[in-house]
Design an enzyme around this catalytic site. Structure first.
Site, short mmCIF file in Angstrom:
data_model
loop_
_atom_site.label_atom_id
_atom_site.label_comp_id
_atom_site.label_asym_id
_atom_site.label_seq_id
_atom_site.Cartn_x
_atom_site.Cartn_y
_atom_site.Cartn_z
CG ASP A 167 -2.31 -0.50 0.90
OD1 ASP A 167 -2.51 -0.96 -0.25
OD2 ASP A 167 -3.20 -0.43 1.76
CG ASP B 262 1.54 -6.78 10.63
OD1 ASP B 262 0.72 -7.08 9.74
OD2 ASP B 262 1.21 -6.31 11.73
CG ASP C 93 7.25 -5.42 12.37
OD1 ASP C 93 6.16 -5.63 11.83
OD2 ASP C 93 7.38 -5.25 13.60
CG ASP D 2 -6.10 -7.04 14.97
OD1 ASP D 2 -7.00 -6.23 15.29
OD2 ASP D 2 -4.91 -6.87 15.28
#
Length: 692
Positions: free
Chosen positions: A269, A328, A330, A422
């Site tokens: 994104d 994600d 990281d 989530d």
């Protein structure tokens, strides 16, 4: 040293036990007791006195050396304090208020942010300063902060003070005491909930309870021995995270799973063209290496992460896959991540989610990351594990988890109505009867925010989103077909107690009511509320991270300091204020470098990620990109953010501490003093790394 002990060689005649002092250096000395001399050695009285005096001089010399060492320590401590003060002054000089930065970066967002809380804090601070001056004057006039006898006043000041006491006794103290008692009740209920969770965790560890899969994957290539090898889709959502994209893509591409049964989606994104090109080139590099990986980029960021995941799930090829793993940008899963999570789904059609634990590569980077590690260790070790074992339900952490795609579709898929997509999907899946499993022994490497600015924005999103969700899903929970006990757990424990009541009483009780009781002493808080129960709860919170015990006091103070951010976020989410819908990607520092990852993997299992080093090579840049990057680096300067809410509360608490000191309130003074200092350090942004 030999000449100094000549007197012993000449025959010193004295009574007592001789002692030899050995000194290799001033920091390493010892006394050795010798054999007692005979009576024949004590014939001359003069020599006896001389020997005794010289022995005393030796002991005096040792004591002087120790005193010199202590003075050296004090001198070095003073130098360290001066250096610390210089660093603090330099960081404050480069500080910019959070209001200025918000208005300069986005005027529209700055105008939409609620300023009511900050205005109230300024009013409280002003009133407290006025009351402190007034009470100090009354103290020196002999009132001593006690209710004066109702008698004819001596003068105007006595008349004013008498009426002030009557006002607080009749009108201020009763409602303040009622509010304090209500917060104490909420505090006790929340503490009881925390204690029950800890007892549940002890029971799990004592009985060695853990989820056991019905099958074990041994041979991935042949699929022998009844291996369960379903089709798995892996998604990596990211947005302008060029510090960590290489490590996450490399780790996911190295997952130990048949290549024909896995597809990796990089969901980008990013609105920065340079970041887009770098991520795209990294994906192409892995495609050439044989990995099944695709790159997807959206034109707009509608719906943020939820919109990104929803768009990816609409691809036509998704119907060929049974499970989806989400990481994600990281997060770097170990190669055996799928081998440890996927087998739990076999012959368990009610299982919708398998969640793994997070581990942090930078948990000892600074004080802020250490305190975060305490919180998250308790969250995973206690909250997630206990809820998984006893309720088969917990909040999805948004990453490092594997979903059954059928459960996602049955629950309505990803929705863009809140900033906690989530938790939203987890609650809806629970209402549809799906069960969850948490694996405490399966870890996924990631990093913690290292600056207070990044951590503050993250916590704002994490605490405003649940209140948005609670307001939206409450009717669905009430109408659902789940049992009354599950409804009670979802509404009262999951939402109200842990998401609403906790930040409410933490802020109201310790940051507002306690300082006010110093100026209205007729309303009071017992010492066990101020000290003993919070200390006990902090002790329980820190048990899952035993190496963090030296930080138990900073942890207690920091949690109360963060209550202003969490309270503000909770109110914003509950009443749909402007800042509730802000989505700011947490700033990454790229600490999860290949060296850190390789060391962590070796320590945990002795296995290295295959092809990790070759995979982490930076993608080539054009000359224009290099020049632009160099120009940006020159412009970047580190600075502090000055947080006005925290500073206002710091001065309010320190003012109340001064009032408490004058009235000899004991433990209340120390709590207010150290809590005020904690707010001051956080308000001046001295707890974490500086931001660029």
């Amino acid at each position: 040293m030999a000449p100094k002990f000549e007197w012993w060689a000449k025959g010193n005649n004295r009574k007592g036990t001789p002692v030899v002092v050995k000194m290799e250096n001033p920091n390493n000395w010892s006394m050795v007791e010798l054999e007692s001399p005979s009576e024949q050695d004590f014939l001359v009285e003069g020599r006896r006195e001389k020997s005794r005096n010289k022995n005393a001089r030796q002991l005096t010399w040792v004591l002087l050396l120790k005193a010199h060492r202590a003075a050296g320590c004090l001198t070095s401590l003073g130098s360290a304090l001066i250096a610390l003060g210089t660093a603090v002054r330099r960081r404050i000089a480069a500080g910019r208020t959070d209001t200025d930065i918000s208005s300069s970066s986005s005027p529209a967002i700055a105008k939409s942010k609620p300023r009511f809380l900050y205005s109230c804090l300024k009013v409280f601070l002003l009133l407290s300063l006025m009351l402190l001056a007034f009470e100090t004057a009354a103290y020196f006039k002999g009132s001593h902060f006690e209710t004066p006898k109702l008698q004819l006043p001596y003068g105007f000041f006595d008349w004013v003070y008498t009426h002030w006491v009557l006002l607080r006794v009749g009108y201020l103290a009763p409602p303040l005491q009622f509010l304090a008692n209500a917060c104490i009740v909420l505090f006790l209920i929340q503490s009881l909930d925390r204690l029950i969770l800890c007892l549940g965790c002890f029971w799990i560890r004592f009985n060695k309870i853990k989820p056991v899969p019905k099958t074990v994957i041994s041979d991935l290539e042949t699929g022998e021995n009844g291996c369960f090898l379903p089709m798995v889709l892996v998604q990596i959502p990211m947005c302008n995270e060029k510090e960590v994209y290489q490590q996450s893509i490399a780790a996911v591409c190295n997952l130990d799973w048949p290549k024909t049964k896995i597809l990796i989606q990089v969901l980008d994104d990013s609105d920065d063209p340079i970041t887009q090109s770098l991520i795209k080139e990294e994906v192409h590099k892995w495609q050439k290496g044989g990995a099944r990986i695709v790159y997807r980029h959206r034109v707009n960021r509608e719906g943020y992460k939820a919109g990104n995941l929803k768009s990816a799930m609409n691809c036509s090829y998704v119907k060929d896959y049974e499970f989806v793993a989400i990481f994600d940008a990281d997060f770097q899963p170990l190669p055996d991540f799928l081998k440890k999570t996927i087998p739990h789904f076999k012959d368990n059609e009610e299982l919708g989610l398998v969640q793994a634990r997070w581990s942090f590569v930078n948990k000892e980077e600074n004080l802020l990351t250490r305190l975060q590690n305490i919180n998250l260790a308790f969250h995973f070790e206690v909250e997630q594990q206990v809820n998984s074992v006893f309720l088969n339900f917990f909040g999805f952490n948004g990453t490092a988890g594997v979903w059954r795609i059928k459960a996602l579709e049955d629950s309505g898929g990803w929705l863009e109505r809140t900033t906690v997509e989530d938790m939203d999907i987890a609650v809806r899946a629970h209402l549809h009867g799906w069960k969850f499993i948490f694996l405490n022994d399966v870890e996924c490497i990631c990093e913690l925010p290292e600056s207070y600015e990044a951590y503050r924005k993250q916590q704002h999103r994490w605490h405003s989103g649940p209140m948005q969700l609670f307001r939206l899903c409450l009717p669905a929970v009430i109408k659902s077909k789940i049992s009354i006990g599950k409804k009670f757990n979802l509404i009262f424990l999951f939402f109200l107690l842990r998401k609403l009541i906790l930040p409410f009483y933490s802020f109201t009780l310790f940051c507002i009511i306690l300082p006010m009781t110093m100026f209205v002493p007729e309303a009071e808080l017992p010492a066990w509320v101020v000290c003993y129960i919070p200390a006990t709860m902090s002790f329980l919170n820190i048990l899952p991270a035993p190496k963090s015990f030296p930080f138990i006091v900073p942890y207690l103070l920091f949690e109360n300091t963060m209550s202003v951010t969490k309270f503000n976020a909770m109110v914003s989410g509950l009443f749909q204020l402007g800042s509730a819908y802000e989505w700011v990607v947490t700033k990454k520092s790229g600490r999860s470098s290949e060296g850190d990852l390789a060391a962590l993997v070796e320590n945990e299992g002795g296995k290295k990620m295959k092809h990790q080093r070759g995979a982490s090579a930076p993608a080539p840049e054009t000359e224009a990109e290099k020049k632009a990057q160099k120009k940006n680096n020159k412009k970047k300067k580190k600075h502090n953010r000055i947080y006005m809410k925290e500073l206002s509360l710091a001065f309010l608490l320190l003012t109340a501490a001064t009032r408490s000191l004058l009235s000899a309130q004991g433990i209340h003074f120390y709590f207010l003093l150290f809590q005020g200092i904690s707010f001051l350090l956080v308000g001046l942004d001295l707890i974490g790394e500086q931001v660029e």
